[in-house]
Design a protein around this motif. Structure first.
Motif, PDB file in Angstrom:
ATOM      1  N   VAL A 453      15.595  -0.864   4.582  1.00 19.16           N
ATOM      2  CA  VAL A 453      14.252  -0.584   5.135  1.00 19.16           C
ATOM      3  C   VAL A 453      13.464   0.256   4.272  1.00 19.16           C
ATOM      4  N   TYR A 454      12.127   0.026   4.430  1.00 16.11           N
ATOM      5  CA  TYR A 454      11.151   0.352   3.449  1.00 16.11           C
ATOM      6  C   TYR A 454       9.787   0.791   3.982  1.00 16.11           C
ATOM      7  N   ASN A 455       9.409   1.783   3.620  1.00 17.56           N
ATOM      8  CA  ASN A 455       8.029   2.561   4.128  1.00 17.56           C
ATOM      9  C   ASN A 455       6.934   1.935   3.119  1.00 17.56           C
ATOM     10  N   LEU A 456       5.714   2.102   3.833  1.00 16.40           N
ATOM     11  CA  LEU A 456       4.698   1.688   3.018  1.00 16.40           C
ATOM     12  C   LEU A 456       3.503   2.865   2.508  1.00 16.40           C
ATOM     13  N   TRP A 457       3.295   3.062   1.203  1.00 13.95           N
ATOM     14  CA  TRP A 457       2.629   4.050   1.083  1.00 13.95           C
ATOM     15  C   TRP A 457       1.218   3.444   0.194  1.00 13.95           C
ATOM     16  N   VAL A 458       0.216   4.137   0.692  1.00  9.58           N
ATOM     17  CA  VAL A 458      -0.944   3.653   0.219  1.00  9.58           C
ATOM     18  C   VAL A 458      -1.952   4.636  -0.648  1.00  9.58           C
ATOM     19  N   SER A 459      -2.638   4.547  -1.551  1.00 13.59           N
ATOM     20  CA  SER A 459      -3.384   5.261  -2.256  1.00 13.59           C
ATOM     21  C   SER A 459      -4.554   4.644  -1.929  1.00 13.59           C
ATOM     22  N   GLY A 460      -5.524   5.655  -1.157  1.00 16.88           N
ATOM     23  CA  GLY A 460      -6.855   5.039  -0.731  1.00 16.88           C
ATOM     24  C   GLY A 460      -7.743   5.990   0.265  1.00 16.88           C
ATOM     25  N   CYS A 461      -8.684   5.432   0.731  1.00 18.01           N
ATOM     26  CA  CYS A 461      -9.396   6.426   1.496  1.00 18.01           C
ATOM     27  C   CYS A 461     -10.359   5.708   2.372  1.00 18.01           C
ATOM     28  N   GLY A 462     -10.983   6.337   3.265  1.00 18.36           N
ATOM     29  CA  GLY A 462     -12.398   5.918   3.974  1.00 18.36           C
ATOM     30  C   GLY A 462     -13.381   6.988   3.804  1.00 18.36           C
ATOM     31  N   SER A 520      -5.571  -6.838   6.111  1.00 25.01           N
ATOM     32  CA  SER A 520      -6.630  -7.601   6.604  1.00 25.01           C
ATOM     33  C   SER A 520      -7.859  -6.528   7.177  1.00 25.01           C
ATOM     34  N   CYS A 521      -9.036  -6.779   6.958  1.00 22.54           N
ATOM     35  CA  CYS A 521      -9.969  -5.908   7.516  1.00 22.54           C
ATOM     36  C   CYS A 521     -10.026  -5.578   8.994  1.00 22.54           C
ATOM     37  N   ARG A 522     -10.087  -4.350   9.187  1.00 24.62           N
ATOM     38  CA  ARG A 522     -10.481  -3.632  10.533  1.00 24.62           C
ATOM     39  C   ARG A 522     -11.767  -3.072  10.588  1.00 24.62           C
ATOM     40  N   GLU A 523     -12.022  -2.379   9.498  1.00 29.32           N
ATOM     41  CA  GLU A 523     -13.422  -1.324   9.222  1.00 29.32           C
ATOM     42  C   GLU A 523     -13.739  -1.563   7.825  1.00 29.32           C
ATOM     43  N   TYR A 524     -15.082  -2.003   7.573  1.00 29.40           N
ATOM     44  CA  TYR A 524     -15.371  -2.106   6.250  1.00 29.40           C
ATOM     45  C   TYR A 524     -15.579  -0.704   5.616  1.00 29.40           C
ATOM     46  N   ASN A 525     -15.835  -1.130   4.019  1.00 23.78           N
ATOM     47  CA  ASN A 525     -16.035  -0.051   3.060  1.00 23.78           C
ATOM     48  C   ASN A 525     -14.863   0.967   2.703  1.00 23.78           C
ATOM     49  N   PHE A 526     -13.607   0.626   3.204  1.00 23.61           N
ATOM     50  CA  PHE A 526     -12.587   1.482   2.939  1.00 23.61           C
ATOM     51  C   PHE A 526     -12.270   1.115   1.515  1.00 23.61           C
ATOM     52  N   ARG A 527     -11.337   1.970   0.822  1.00 21.26           N
ATOM     53  CA  ARG A 527     -11.093   1.645  -0.753  1.00 21.26           C
ATOM     54  C   ARG A 527      -9.512   2.004  -0.619  1.00 21.26           C
ATOM     55  N   ILE A 528      -8.879   1.000  -1.377  1.00 18.01           N
ATOM     56  CA  ILE A 528      -7.229   0.688  -1.758  1.00 18.01           C
ATOM     57  C   ILE A 528      -7.138   0.787  -3.207  1.00 18.01           C
ATOM     58  N   ASP A 529      -6.322   1.612  -3.562  1.00 12.37           N
ATOM     59  CA  ASP A 529      -6.175   1.672  -5.103  1.00 12.37           C
ATOM     60  C   ASP A 529      -4.858   0.988  -5.403  1.00 12.37           C
ATOM     61  N   ARG A 530      -3.935   1.519  -4.862  1.00  4.77           N
ATOM     62  CA  ARG A 530      -2.398   0.976  -5.165  1.00  4.77           C
ATOM     63  C   ARG A 530      -1.560   1.128  -3.699  1.00  4.77           C
ATOM     64  N   LEU A 531      -0.389   0.227  -3.770  1.00  4.06           N
ATOM     65  CA  LEU A 531       0.463   0.232  -2.715  1.00  4.06           C
ATOM     66  C   LEU A 531       1.780   0.235  -3.218  1.00  4.06           C
ATOM     67  N   ILE A 532       2.580   1.316  -2.678  1.00  4.13           N
ATOM     68  CA  ILE A 532       3.877   1.057  -3.046  1.00  4.13           C
ATOM     69  C   ILE A 532       5.026   1.082  -1.664  1.00  4.13           C
ATOM     70  N   LEU A 533       5.942   0.037  -1.860  1.00  8.74           N
ATOM     71  CA  LEU A 533       6.993   0.238  -0.678  1.00  8.74           C
ATOM     72  C   LEU A 533       8.245   0.892  -1.384  1.00  8.74           C
ATOM     73  N   VAL A 534       8.476   1.969  -0.683  1.00  7.36           N
ATOM     74  CA  VAL A 534       9.895   2.610  -0.955  1.00  7.36           C
ATOM     75  C   VAL A 534      10.928   2.654   0.073  1.00  7.36           C
ATOM     76  N   LYS A 535      11.942   2.388  -0.649  1.00  6.61           N
ATOM     77  CA  LYS A 535      13.252   2.231   0.222  1.00  6.61           C
ATOM     78  C   LYS A 535      13.326   3.503   1.034  1.00  6.61           C
ATOM     79  N   GLU A 536      13.357   3.440   2.323  1.00  9.39           N
ATOM     80  CA  GLU A 536      13.475   4.808   3.041  1.00  9.39           C
ATOM     81  C   GLU A 536      14.482   5.951   2.662  1.00  9.39           C
ATOM     82  N   SER A 537      15.388   5.424   2.433  1.00  9.16           N
ATOM     83  CA  SER A 537      16.729   6.355   1.911  1.00  9.16           C
ATOM     84  C   SER A 537      16.408   7.160   0.813  1.00  9.16           C
ATOM     85  N   GLN A 538      15.692   6.383  -0.042  1.00  9.31           N
ATOM     86  CA  GLN A 538      15.303   7.251  -1.268  1.00  9.31           C
ATOM     87  C   GLN A 538      14.454   8.511  -1.113  1.00  9.31           C
TER      88      GLN A 538
END
Length: 542
Positions: A453-462, A520-538
């Motif tokens: 089971v993996y969680n999704l981390w995002v480095s970004g902002c609005g 996919s886009c829900r609101e524009y002008n967001f910024r996303i730099d990186r994505l990391i999928l991390v195994k939940e148990s870690q």
């Protein structure tokens, strides 16, 4: 700067004791050849060890003793003093790396083992790496600190009884109104933590003669227990290959490591690249039916900067005694008949010739060389090839990768999703949709090394609450609305994604193999730099 703790050894170390009035006293020596002598070491000891050296014959050992009433609270080495040429200065980036081994008998009592210090009074240490309480399940915790704030930004389990590689990036910044910066941590070759934000002391909380544009911080490693008068269990740490420099590659002790994906070799004579759910990156090589022994082969070219004696490791397996061998040759020599691990899963094995009691050993000159692996039995599968130079860590002892890291702009983008140039972010670009009309998408095909089971981390902002959300879907599933961090000044912040309005992280139950993530886009002008999928148990924070 590199300190390998070999003869002649120059080690500047520091032992600090909390005195009756609360002051700290520092004792230094330039040349340490054995255990540092002292008549009053109730807390700890520091010495050069020949028992646990990672490379060469010696490493630095640091011990805290079992005690219940000592006022002494630390023993440490100082890698760079704030008044010296190697100081960590504002506006500059320093990288620090070391090997760390935790004694199997160690117990945990929330001890710091690496710190960044700054001249100040009554203020917090700007950065700490700490072992947190858990006697058997060891865990480290990284925190950036200012006068009023402590931000724990990374935490990870760590095993005792084996060597680990830590690399740090420190970039402190100072303005007239605040002090901030960036910190990154890599553990065993994997980015384990990133922090951008307040870090260090505000003006007015430092010594009156402190020059903020000059040498500012020192870097120290050792054991720090905090106030005395409480029970401290024994801890033993061993440091080796301590390095500091201005780039990642300069300090990385594994730079130049000769490890190859088996399928990336030059394949000839019918040897095949096949998909395999348990192989790294989803591929391996296999010897198919119908081939003649000694025909199909894979070749791997590599360079040595200097002459070295090397050994060969393979991540491989054969299911029975009829498919667990290959031929090995180096630089056109006669091939040797060698065995592979027998079983149904990939495992590392140091390779030796069948009938010999010692591993294969090649004494190679500086320059170009070619390793050839040739078919001997059908059904043998090989995932990775590792040519081990002196000082290289055994691959079987490395921590497995349980995270998948993606640059957001590297996906397959559809209009109006775009990659925006920004030299201040990872990779020099971030993902956005600047056009308010239309719905862009970004697809990421990635490989999962281990089922879980993996969680999704995002480095970004609005930049506002009206520009801070996206849709997320996995492998064609229904898309989920997710909020990004809000940052009015556009600073990228880490967040584990949750369903809109929820507090529980998204969970993706992923089997080993290939998968596709879609944003996919829900609101524009967001910024996303990186994505990391991390195994939940870690429980590894980016």
């Amino acid at each position: 700067m590199s300190r390998e703790f070999e003869e002649p050894a120059y080690i500047q170390y520091e032992w600090v004791a909390r005195g009756e009035a609360g002051w700290y006293h520092r004792y230094t020596e330039d040349d340490v050849t054995s255990s540092i002598p002292t008549d009053d070491w109730e807390f700890g000891n520091i010495y050069l060890s020949e028992e646990k050296a990672y490379s060469g014959s010696r490493c630095l050992a640091v011990q805290s003793m079992v005690n219940s009433n000592s006022l002494k609270d630390r023993v440490e080495i100082e890698v760079a003093n704030w008044s010296g040429d190697e100081a960590l200065q504002f506006g500059q980036t320093r990288y620090v790396a070391y090997r760390l081994y935790i004694d199997e008998e160690s117990g945990v009592f929330a001890k710091h083992f690496t710190q960044v210090w700054q001249p100040n009074v009554a203020a917090k240490v700007p950065f700490t790496m700490t072992f947190v309480d858990a006697y058997d399940d060891w865990r480290w915790e990284a925190a950036a600190r200012s006068f009023t704030l402590k931000s724990v930004f990374a935490s990870q389990t760590i095993s005792k009884g084996q060597w680990h590689t830590f690399i740090f990036q420190f970039t402190p910044r100072y303005t007239e109104i605040n002090q901030d910066g960036e910190i990154r941590i890599w553990v065993d070759g994997v980015l384990a933590g990133t922090y951008v934000g307040p870090w260090g002391e505000m003006p007015g909380h430092v010594w009156p003669d402190y020059d903020p544009v000059g040498p500012a911080m020192s870097i120290r490693s050792g054991l720090y227990a905090g106030p005395g008068g409480v029970f401290h269990p024994y801890q033993g740490l061993y440091f080796d290959d301590y390095r500091m420099g201005t780039s990642f590659d300069e300090v990385n002790p594994d730079a130049g490591r000769l490890e190859f994906e088996a399928e990336n070799g030059e394949l000839s004579g019918g040897l095949q690249r096949i998909a395999h759910s348990d192989a790294s990156f989803g591929w391996c090589i296999e010897e198919p039916d119908g081939m003649t022994n000694g025909t199909g082969f894979a070749e791997y070219e590599f360079e040595l900067d200097e002459a070295a004696t090397v050994h060969l490791w393979l991540l491989a397996y054969g299911e029975t005694g009829n498919d667990d061998s290959i031929y090995v040759s180096m630089d056109g020599e006669n091939h040797r008949y060698c065995g592979l691990p027998q079983g149904t899963t990939f495992s590392w094995k140091k390779i030796w010739e069948v009938g010999d009691s010692d591993p294969l050993e090649y004494s190679l000159s500086a320059g170009s060389h070619t390793l050839r692996l040739t078919r001997r039995e059908q059904g043998a599968r090989i995932d990775k090839v590792f040519i081990q130079k002196p000082g290289d860590l055994d691959p079987a002892s490395l921590t497995p990768r349980n995270r998948i890291e993606l640059e957001a702009e590297s996906g397959v983008l559809t209009d109006p999703f775009v990659a925006v140039n920004d030299p201040g972010v990872s990779g020099g670009q971030y993902l956005s949709q600047t056009n308010p009309s239309g719905t862009g998408t970004a697809d990421y095909d990635f490989y999962v090394p281990t089922t879980g089971v993996y969680n999704l981390w995002v480095s970004g902002c609005g930049t506002t609450g009206a520009m801070d959300s996206i849709y997320v879907s996995m492998d064609g599933s229904l898309r989920i609305s997710c909020a990004l961090p809000v940052s009015s000044d556009g600073i990228m912040l880490w967040k584990t994604l949750t369903d809109w309005g929820g507090s529980t992280p998204l969970e993706f139950d992923l089997s080993g193999g290939h998968h596709t993530l879609r944003l996919s886009c829900r609101e524009y002008n967001f910024r996303i730099d990186r994505l990391i999928l991390v195994k939940e148990s870690q429980s590894i924070h980016p």
